[in-house]
Design a protein around this motif. Structure first.
Motif, short mmCIF file in Angstrom:
data_model
loop_
_atom_site.label_atom_id
_atom_site.label_comp_id
_atom_site.label_asym_id
_atom_site.label_seq_id
_atom_site.Cartn_x
_atom_site.Cartn_y
_atom_site.Cartn_z
N GLN A 146 -2.22 -37.17 -4.84
CA GLN A 146 -0.85 -37.30 -4.31
C GLN A 146 0.26 -36.77 -5.16
O GLN A 146 0.13 -36.97 -6.42
N TRP A 147 1.56 -36.30 -4.62
CA TRP A 147 2.45 -36.08 -5.35
C TRP A 147 2.94 -36.90 -6.52
O TRP A 147 3.63 -36.87 -7.45
N LYS B 173 -5.59 -41.19 -5.18
CA LYS B 173 -6.38 -39.96 -5.44
C LYS B 173 -7.49 -40.14 -4.18
O LYS B 173 -7.59 -41.22 -3.86
N PHE C 107 -0.95 -35.59 2.01
CA PHE C 107 -2.10 -35.87 1.24
C PHE C 107 -3.15 -35.53 2.09
O PHE C 107 -3.55 -36.31 2.99
N SER D 16 1.31 -32.27 -3.44
CA SER D 16 -0.08 -32.91 -3.58
C SER D 16 -1.07 -31.58 -4.20
O SER D 16 -0.63 -30.38 -3.76
N VAL E 224 -8.43 -34.84 -4.47
CA VAL E 224 -6.91 -34.39 -4.39
C VAL E 224 -6.12 -35.71 -5.17
O VAL E 224 -6.65 -36.83 -4.97
#
Length: 123
Positions: free
Chosen positions: A52-53, A58, A103, A33, A50
Motif C-alpha cells: 500500500q502507498w 502488504k 490497494f 500502491s 502488493v
C-alpha cells in the motif's frame, strides 16, 4: 501519471535469491500502491505481491508467502521485491505496477506498468 522501470532480474539457481527494484518517476510516488506481477510463457499475468502507498499494508500470493518480501523507500521513489528460496516455477517476466490510492491485487486495476524484467531460476 507515474512512470516505472524495473531492474534486478537475472539467472539464478534453485534456492537462490534476487532483489527486484521498481524505480518510479513523478512527484506523487507516496500516493501509489505498488503491485508486483509475473507472467510465464503461455500463462496469464498473475499477482505476486502488493504494498500500500503507506507501506504499512502488504499482501502476497499464496505461492510466494514466506519467500518473497515487498517493501518501498518513498525517499528514493523505489519499491523492492526480495525473492528468496527461488523455485523453478518462479521463472517469469516480473512487472511492477502503480495504482493511485487503491490497494488491489487485480492487474486490470493498475494504470501504470513497467517494462518487465526477466527472472530465470535454473535447476
Amino acid at each position: 501519471q507515474v512512470q516505472l522501470v524495473e531492474s534486478g532480474g537475472g539467472l539464478v539457481q534453485v534456492g537462490g535469491s534476487l532483489r527486484l527494484s521498481c524505480q518510479a518517476s513523478g512527484p506523487t510516488f507516496s500516493s501509489y500502491s505498488i503491485g508486483w506481477f509475473r507472467q510465464a510463457p503461455g500463462k496469464d499475468r498473475e499477482f505476486v505481491a502488493v504494498i500500500q502507498w503507506s507501506g504499512l499494508v502488504k499482501r502476497y500470493a499464496d505461492s510466494v508467502k514466506g519467500r518473497f518480501t515487498v517493501s518501498r523507500d518513498s525517499a528514493k521513489k523505489t519499491a523492492y521485491l526480495q525473492m528468496n528460496s527461488l523455485k523453478a516455477e518462479d521463472t517469469a517476466v516480473y512487472y511492477c505496477a502503480a495504482e493511485f490510492q487503491r490497494f488491489t491485487s487485480k492487474p486490470d486495476d493498475y494504470d501504470s506498468w513497467g517494462q518487465g524484467t526477466q527472472v530465470t531460476v535454473s535447476s
